[in-house]
Design an enzyme around this catalytic site. Structure first.
Site, PDB file in Angstrom:
ATOM      1  N   LYS A 197       0.817  14.315   1.636  1.00  0.00           N
ATOM      2  CA  LYS A 197      -0.540  14.619   1.153  1.00  0.00           C
ATOM      3  C   LYS A 197      -0.725  16.130   0.934  1.00  0.00           C
ATOM      4  O   LYS A 197      -1.702  16.578   0.370  1.00  0.00           O
ATOM      5  CB  LYS A 197      -1.587  14.097   2.133  1.00  0.00           C
ATOM      6  CG  LYS A 197      -1.612  12.564   2.248  1.00  0.00           C
ATOM      7  CD  LYS A 197      -2.638  12.116   3.264  1.00  0.00           C
ATOM      8  CE  LYS A 197      -2.584  10.620   3.553  1.00  0.00           C
ATOM      9  NZ  LYS A 197      -3.249   9.792   2.525  1.00  0.00           N
TER      10      LYS A 197
ATOM     11  N   HIS B  28       0.797  -1.233   0.000  1.00  0.00           N
ATOM     12  CA  HIS B  28       0.000   0.000   0.000  1.00  0.00           C
ATOM     13  C   HIS B  28       0.823   1.273   0.000  1.00  0.00           C
ATOM     14  O   HIS B  28       0.258   2.359   0.158  1.00  0.00           O
ATOM     15  CB  HIS B  28      -0.916   0.043   1.226  1.00  0.00           C
ATOM     16  CG  HIS B  28      -1.976  -1.001   1.226  1.00  0.00           C
ATOM     17  ND1 HIS B  28      -3.226  -0.788   0.696  1.00  0.00           N
ATOM     18  CD2 HIS B  28      -1.964  -2.265   1.679  1.00  0.00           C
ATOM     19  CE1 HIS B  28      -3.955  -1.881   0.843  1.00  0.00           C
ATOM     20  NE2 HIS B  28      -3.209  -2.801   1.435  1.00  0.00           N
TER      21      HIS B  28
ATOM     22  N   LYS C   5      -8.464  13.981   5.135  1.00  0.00           N
ATOM     23  CA  LYS C   5      -7.663  12.760   5.106  1.00  0.00           C
ATOM     24  C   LYS C   5      -6.623  12.906   6.208  1.00  0.00           C
ATOM     25  O   LYS C   5      -6.506  13.973   6.807  1.00  0.00           O
ATOM     26  CB  LYS C   5      -6.987  12.569   3.741  1.00  0.00           C
ATOM     27  CG  LYS C   5      -6.272  13.822   3.203  1.00  0.00           C
ATOM     28  CD  LYS C   5      -5.671  13.569   1.833  1.00  0.00           C
ATOM     29  CE  LYS C   5      -6.639  13.848   0.683  1.00  0.00           C
ATOM     30  NZ  LYS C   5      -6.857  12.718  -0.194  1.00  0.00           N
ATOM     31  N   ARG C   6      -5.879  11.824   6.501  1.00  0.00           N
ATOM     32  CA  ARG C   6      -4.823  11.948   7.494  1.00  0.00           C
ATOM     33  C   ARG C   6      -3.886  13.097   7.122  1.00  0.00           C
ATOM     34  O   ARG C   6      -3.639  13.355   5.944  1.00  0.00           O
ATOM     35  CB  ARG C   6      -4.053  10.627   7.593  1.00  0.00           C
ATOM     36  CG  ARG C   6      -4.817   9.535   8.295  1.00  0.00           C
ATOM     37  CD  ARG C   6      -5.183   9.924   9.715  1.00  0.00           C
ATOM     38  NE  ARG C   6      -4.003   9.968  10.551  1.00  0.00           N
ATOM     39  CZ  ARG C   6      -3.682   9.052  11.449  1.00  0.00           C
ATOM     40  NH1 ARG C   6      -4.486   8.035  11.681  1.00  0.00           N
ATOM     41  NH2 ARG C   6      -2.586   9.161  12.163  1.00  0.00           N
TER      42      ARG C   6
ATOM     43  N   LYS D   9     -14.839   8.474  -3.545  1.00  0.00           N
ATOM     44  CA  LYS D   9     -16.067   8.769  -2.786  1.00  0.00           C
ATOM     45  C   LYS D   9     -16.610  10.145  -3.154  1.00  0.00           C
ATOM     46  O   LYS D   9     -17.826  10.325  -3.317  1.00  0.00           O
ATOM     47  CB  LYS D   9     -15.790   8.719  -1.278  1.00  0.00           C
ATOM     48  CG  LYS D   9     -15.446   7.321  -0.791  1.00  0.00           C
ATOM     49  CD  LYS D   9     -14.825   7.309   0.606  1.00  0.00           C
ATOM     50  CE  LYS D   9     -14.135   5.968   0.834  1.00  0.00           C
ATOM     51  NZ  LYS D   9     -13.240   5.934   1.997  1.00  0.00           N
TER      52      LYS D   9
ATOM     53  N   THR E 198      -8.616   6.665  -1.846  1.00  0.00           N
ATOM     54  CA  THR E 198      -9.954   6.112  -2.084  1.00  0.00           C
ATOM     55  C   THR E 198     -11.025   7.172  -1.848  1.00  0.00           C
ATOM     56  O   THR E 198     -12.133   7.057  -2.371  1.00  0.00           O
ATOM     57  CB  THR E 198     -10.211   4.898  -1.167  1.00  0.00           C
ATOM     58  OG1 THR E 198      -9.727   5.190   0.145  1.00  0.00           O
ATOM     59  CG2 THR E 198      -9.513   3.662  -1.700  1.00  0.00           C
TER      60      THR E 198
HETATM   61  C1  8GP Z   1      -2.736   3.688   2.059  1.00  0.00           C
HETATM   62  C2  8GP Z   1      -2.289   4.580   0.921  1.00  0.00           C
HETATM   63  O1  8GP Z   1      -1.575   5.677   1.435  1.00  0.00           O
HETATM   64  C3  8GP Z   1      -3.491   5.064   0.129  1.00  0.00           C
HETATM   65  O2  8GP Z   1      -3.068   5.773  -0.984  1.00  0.00           O
HETATM   66  C4  8GP Z   1      -4.321   3.871  -0.314  1.00  0.00           C
HETATM   67  O3  8GP Z   1      -5.505   4.309  -0.930  1.00  0.00           O
HETATM   68  C5  8GP Z   1      -4.695   3.023   0.902  1.00  0.00           C
HETATM   69  O4  8GP Z   1      -3.509   2.606   1.559  1.00  0.00           O
HETATM   70  C6  8GP Z   1      -5.452   1.767   0.508  1.00  0.00           C
HETATM   71  O5  8GP Z   1      -4.757   1.026  -0.430  1.00  0.00           O
HETATM   72  N1  8GP Z   1      -1.560   3.147   2.682  1.00  0.00           N
HETATM   73  C7  8GP Z   1      -1.429   3.037   3.986  1.00  0.00           C
HETATM   74  O6  8GP Z   1      -2.270   3.429   4.758  1.00  0.00           O
HETATM   75  C8  8GP Z   1      -0.202   2.395   4.434  1.00  0.00           C
HETATM   76  O7  8GP Z   1       0.601   2.029   3.609  1.00  0.00           O
HETATM   77  N2  8GP Z   1      -0.082   2.237   5.745  1.00  0.00           N
HETATM   78  C9  8GP Z   1       0.970   1.589   6.419  1.00  0.00           C
HETATM   79  C10 8GP Z   1       1.419   0.262   5.984  1.00  0.00           C
HETATM   80  C11 8GP Z   1       2.312   1.505   5.930  1.00  0.00           C
END
Ligand code: 8GP
Length: 833
Positions: free
Chosen positions: A572, A373, A566-567, A681, A677
């Protein structure tokens, strides 16, 4: 233990099958029964929380009968199951979703009204189940919804944290974290005190000869007990109800150590219990950042070992041969957090079941798939070898053996590339040595996927490049993320969902989102546009009320609502957004009153949590609030600009915010946001987006067309060169951005010192996230947004067109791709409700 009822007595069970309510009267009876018996209250002391509890229990009873039947059917057919292992499930509220998926919301609405309650007020009583940080956890929740809706035999496995993601309060413009204790009353979980697993930590390994075979034994150490809690997951418009099993930790051997208690050592016996319970106590609040805490590794092994024990136990019931395991079981690793499952299954097969290494390894690698991810280096998991050795001595040996056989193969295949072994080794030869979890996950899986096209290409050309050479390109694939339209359209935006249904032949689009394409025929229909615009306006009114109630600021719903929720993370680029807001403010201030009258009013809305230890992210929150404090009370500006920070962004707030946005911001530095994501939405709810060529923005552009999205900024292929130039060449700051910085430094938005690091990051420290490089094109893109928004008729047409082309982004499509390309599982056909 055989606890099955003998055949002659089963007749009585069948005669007494539970029937679920089907109409308003039946529903009311259930609610009253739960209020009066389960809750021990009455009509004389039934508040909204009691009404919520009783309604939830009524629906829970319904779900659990479906759940039982689903599980019996899946066991009986004995087909392949999917197990989704995720340390995060960001579920949000359950009641509204259950009512909609079961299809009885109208009945509940009427029933509650007769009993004296408004359904919206009842729904609002529920505490979000917030067992996740952001996109990764919410994706897992959308996947569970799609798996059940599409009738796949699937289980989710996670941890039952006592504290989910913290609640955010904004005090004097700063984030303050408050613990989220959410388990006081949770009608959606079933404790299974009979489903427990003993989990071992620490200890030592010795070699023993058993039946002439030399076996490794892992002995000693300490035992913690895992207790299962089950959460039913209803599919939409189907009776399939899958299971999410969450593990909770407790001291093994009961409440506390009686021996210690009797010998007067009461405190230490309680302390031991508390130590065990600590394992599942709290979700680590970092998004896209790994901190390498020992307790986190304990959480990972605890959860993975309990889940595998459960999966293996279920497999063994069918009395099949081990080599059939991958035909019965597919396990998906949601990022590297569950990677120890690979090692644990290998351990079970060789140490406990006595299989030869190669046979076991073949089974293991055919079973697992791994989803990556992120490419951010600070998020890639690594664990010190010494820590793994101490906590899981046998696992470390197995990791070394996996690495040895892997590297032997690599050496044979690439005899001339001496450096290759160092680069791909699962063990990083650093000080201290580290286990590279992503590499272990790749070596132990048969498929590795990214979550959007650009991201999947990037992992193949950057962080996992060598593995493409070793395994070939086919091991690496893409499954672009998606969202469930049930929660993110039907539940969040009921009026829009209804309007869409009226033009798309009913609700079928909720399970076949490509049917949205029928909307395109209605783009020019005046009446349709008018209704569309009215719904958007009503959603903005609702958000404006929330803003007023929570911040005291009055915003005009006729303004353009510009949202970034978002976070909070530098990649970001909320800082780019707030610098843009200051630029807009300065431009407005420089205008004559006449000129100002011609400007478009805007509300800039921010929301999101910063990880508690992420200082820079907290400063960004502080700057947004400081800018709001100045702008919102500036009488020259009035409605032309308002700046809002919404406290405690979470799933249920997102359900209110997404439908109310005109434009939303997805503006990460190109190449850093794996997918995103919320971009999906927002568009699905009839808002347009401004974004960089990053993650799923690229595919959204391809689907909706370039004229229905506002793209800006440098491309990912140029990022590396720009960064290099910042560091080694001369780095000039965009002049408009420079003015913004000067204004901050003048003290217009409070103590300049608070923001000096944020400015220095751009001016003096290499501007890693390319804020200055992208500033001009960002401002220009916003000017195009303003112009486009002035023509409301065209704007609405763009929104409708974009929605009509969003069919691709349903999580149903993702699940079908995973099922076909990675899991090789089939749905089980079932009756509808
Ligand atoms: C998130 C990505 O930042 C986001 O772009 C994506 O939409 C989402 O995953 C679902 O695929 N990634 C994470 O939250 C992430 O990598 N978290 C920790 C494992 C390092």
């Amino acid at each position: 233990v055989e606890a099955s009822i003998p055949e002659p007595q089963r007749e009585a069970w069948k005669r007494n099958q539970i029937t679920s309510f089907v109409d308003k009267d039946g529903f009311e009876q259930e609610v009253v029964r739960h209020v009066e018996t389960t809750l021990a209250r009455s009509m004389f002391n039934c508040d909204e929380i009691a009404a919520y509890s009783a309604t939830s229990l009524a629906f829970r009873d319904r779900l659990i009968t479906h759940w039982n039947k689903t599980q019996q059917r899946q066991t009986y057919r004995d087909t392949k199951r999917v197990y989704y292992l995720s340390l995060e499930f960001l579920m949000g509220r359950a009641l509204d979703n259950a009512m909609l998926n079961v299809g009885l919301k109208d009945i509940a609405k009427d029933g509650l009204s007769e009993l004296g309650f408004r359904i919206e007020d009842v729904i609002k009583q529920e505490h979000d189940a917030a067992l996740g940080n952001g996109g990764l956890g919410r994706l897992a929740a959308c996947f569970l919804d799609s798996l059940a809706t599409l009738n796949y035999p699937a289980w989710g496995y996670g941890l039952r944290y006592r504290y989910g993601i913290f609640k955010q309060e904004i005090i004097d413009g700063y984030q303050v974290e408050v613990p989220d204790y959410w388990l006081d009353f949770n009608p959606w979980e079933f404790p299974r005190h009979d489903v427990t697993v003993d989990i071992q930590f620490f200890g030592q390994v010795s070699k023993k000869t058993i039946d002439g075979k030399s076996m490794c034994m892992w002995e000693g150490g300490e035992i913690v007990q895992a207790v299962a809690y089950d959460v039913p997951i209803p599919g939409y418009d189907t009776s399939t109800t899958n299971n999410l099993r969450l593990w909770s930790s407790k001291a093994s051997g009961g409440e506390f150590d009686f021996q210690k208690f009797n010998s007067g050592d009461y405190e230490s016996s309680v302390a031991e219990q508390q130590r065990a319970e600590t394992i599942s106590a709290v979700l680590y609040p970092n998004d896209n950042l790994e901190r390498g805490k020992e307790l986190r590794l304990k959480q990972q092994y605890f959860w993975v070992a309990a889940s595998l024990y459960d999966i293996v136990r279920r497999f063994k019931k069918s009395k099949r041969q081990w080599k059939e395991f991958p035909d019965q079981v597919a396990i998906q690793l949601n990022d590297t957090h569950p990677t120890l499952a690979i090692v644990e299954l290998q351990r079970i097969l060789i140490d406990i079941e006595g299989l030869p290494w190669d046979d076991a390894w073949e089974i293991v690698t055919s079973t697992f798939g791994y989803t990556n991810h992120t490419v951010l280096p600070e998020a890639l998991e690594k664990w010190p070898v010494g820590l793994v050795q101490h906590l899981l001595p046998r696992h470390l040996q197995i990791i070394y053996d996996i690495n040895l056989y892997f590297l032997q193969g690599v050496e044979k295949a690439f005899p001339d590339d001496r450096d290759m072994l160092r680069r791909v080794s699962i063990i990083e030869e650093s000080q201290p040595k580290m286990v590279r979890m992503a590499f272990l996950a790749i070596v132990g899986s048969h498929k590795v996927n990214g979550v959007a096209e650009l991201h999947s290409d990037l992992i193949k050309t950057t962080i996992f490049k060598d593995f493409v050479k070793i395994y070939g390109v086919d091991k690496f694939t893409n499954v672009t993320n998606g969202i469930t339209p049930r929660r993110w359209l039907h539940q969040a935006n009921p009026r829009l969902s209804e309007l869409i249904a009226s033009r798309c032949g009913g609700n079928a689009f909720l399970t076949d989102l490509t049917l949205l394409s029928q909307l395109e025929r209605h783009v020019d229909d005046k009446q349709f546009r008018k209704e569309w615009a009215e719904i958007k306006y009503a959603n903005k009114v609702r958000l404006a009320k929330h803003i007023k109630d929570t911040t005291g600021v009055v915003v005009n719903p006729a303004s353009l609502f510009d949202v970034q929720v978002k976070r909070i993370h530098e990649y970001k680029r909320q800082q780019l957004n707030v610098f843009g807001v200051i630029h807009r403010y300065l431009s407005l201030k420089a205008m004559t009153p006449e000129q100002r009258k011609k400007q478009l009013p805007r509300v800039s809305i921010f929301g999101g949590k910063a990880a508690p230890g992420y200082w820079m992210a907290k400063q960004i929150i502080h700057l947004v609030n400081s800018v709001g404090a100045v702008v919102n009370k500036d009488e020259d500006i009035g409605d032309l600009l308002k700046v809002i920070f919404l406290e405690d962004y979470n799933v249920s707030k997102a359900e209110m915010i997404c439908p109310a946005s005109d434009i939303s911001e997805h503006i990460s530095t190109a190449g850093t946001e794996a997918s995103g994501t919320s971009n999906m939405k927002f568009v699905l709810n009839g808002g347009l987006i401004i974004g960089t060529c990053d993650g799923a923005n690229i595919e959204i552009t391809r689907e909706v067309g370039e004229s229905n999205i506002f793209l800006f900024g440098n491309l990912s292929e140029d990022v590396e060169d720009l960064r290099h130039a910042h560091t080694y060449g001369s780095h000039t700051i965009d002049p408009d951005l420079d003015k913004v910085f000067n204004e901050i430094e003048k003290g217009t938005f409070g103590t300049p010192h608070d923001f000096s690091a944020m400015i220095a990051a751009v001016r003096h420290h290499g501007d890693y996230y390319l804020v200055s490089d992208d500033f001009r094109s960002y401002i220009e893109a916003h000017q195009l947004v303003d112009e486009a928004y002035r023509n409301q008729d065209d704007w609405i047409a763009k929104c409708i067109t974009a929605v009509s082309r969003m069919g691709f982004f349903t999580s149903d499509r993702c699940i079908e791709e995973y099922a076909e390309e990675i899991w090789n599982v089939e749905p089980l056909a079932v009756d509808r409700h």
